[in-house]
Design a protein around this motif. Structure first.
Motif: not given
Ligand SMILES: [Fe+2]
Length: 341
Positions: A92-93, A95-97, A101-103, A117, A119
């Motif tokens: 997930a981390k 993917h968001f990077d 998308v900041k997480s 994170f 949405d």
């Protein structure tokens, strides 16, 4: 796109399994404790001077609802999903990077590694694979109170652009069970998204947002909903019963909506239908402007349509909600008709 709605990615970058927990801030922990234990029937897993951790009687997870004391405005801090494994959190981390998308990983009491994170609508979300486990209490009938709520089922969030937000979740493997479509405007105004085998994990309705609308707990039988109403009435929470008991026109279960002492909205519902098969495709639920879309009973009151809980530190974007029918307007129109005849 399948018709007017996005398509699910059936090979998502990581595996979200279900909607699992919520975090609210409240002004009076003792009052909230009374509401959630005596009316909803949740079990206290742990508590200290500033926080209360609660779970349904069937839940092995330590908490599905965390209440934190505040002296400010009561808010929803975050909504939570489970992912299947620790590895899914790392995926997930990554993917968001990749999609910008900041997480960030954070420490949360009684939970293992947790990823935060927001949405696209701004809804603050957290993902967790595991948390502390505790005994199920579903056969400890001697400990059951009020509705004896079994487990958290889903939550509903109001957002200005339901399709943009739905697409984000469908790229993560969510499926649409039903969507609300205003034929006259050719506009999708609601999406019911799920990962587990029933119609809902997260629901989006078109309103100014993001704002938290309600969290739903499943009960075993309709009698449990009636018992919750009776207990609420006896404990002075009778006027907190906002909508129902009733049955949605386009949905699959009986419902009751109750506001907690701070106005956070909770739902009690019977278990939803099962949706697993690949050919069980999204169902369009057409609505007509100015119509009651419930199967029976009154439409939702104005408060249900308009009021919701703000998310902590998240700016609200305004939009037109299409002015759905309210109980107040429905009754006024019926009265006008009766006077005219
Ligand atoms: Fe619901």
């Amino acid at each position: 796109m399948t018709g007017p709605i996005p398509k699910t990615n059936f090979n998502p970058p990581f595996n979200i399994t279900r909607a699992s927990h919520l975090i609210f801030t409240v002004r009076d922990l003792a009052k909230s404790r009374e509401f959630y234990t005596e009316v909803m029937g949740l079990i206290v897993s742990d508590e200290d001077a500033s926080t209360l951790w609660l779970r349904g009687v069937e839940e092995r997870a330590h908490h599905s609802l965390t209440l934190k004391k505040t002296t400010g405005r009561p808010e929803c801090e975050r909504v939570g999903f489970r992912v299947f494994t620790e590895e899914d959190l790392a995926k997930a981390k990554a993917h968001f990077d990749k999609i910008g998308v900041k997480s960030e990983f954070v420490e949360v009491p009684h939970q293992d590694r947790t990823l935060h994170f927001n949405d696209p609508a701004g809804t603050p979300v957290e993902l967790v694979a595991t948390m502390k486990t505790v005994p199920r209490m579903h056969t400890r009938i001697d400990k059951h109170r009020g509705a004896g709520a079994l487990r958290m089922d889903h939550y509903q969030v109001l957002v200005p652009d339901v399709l943009a937000n739905a697409k984000f979740y469908m790229d993560l493997g969510f499926r649409i069970s039903d969507y609300i479509y205003v034929e006259a405007a050719q506009r999708v105004v609601g999406t019911f998204l799920h990962r587990k085998d029933n119609p809902w994990d997260i629901v989006f309705l078109t309103r100014s947002g993001p704002r938290f609308h309600h969290g739903g707990y499943v009960v075993e039988a309709f009698e449990d909903i009636v018992r919750a109403c009776d207990v609420a009435g006896n404990l002075g929470f009778g006027d907190r019963i906002e909508h129902g008991p009733g049955r949605h026109g386009h949905q699959h279960s009986y419902y009751l909506y109750v506001r907690d002492p701070d106005g956070h909205r909770t739902e009690l519902l019977l278990p939803g239908i099962q949706i697993i098969d690949i050919d069980d495709e999204p169902v369009m639920c057409p609505v007509k402007p100015n119509a009651n879309s419930n199967l029976w009973g009154l439409p939702a009151p104005k408060s249900w349509v308009e009021e919701a809980t703000n998310f902590s530190g998240v700016e609200i974007k305004q939009t037109q909600d299409g002015t759905p029918m309210t109980a107040e307007r429905y009754l006024a129109e019926k009265t006008k008709e009766a006077v005219a005849t």
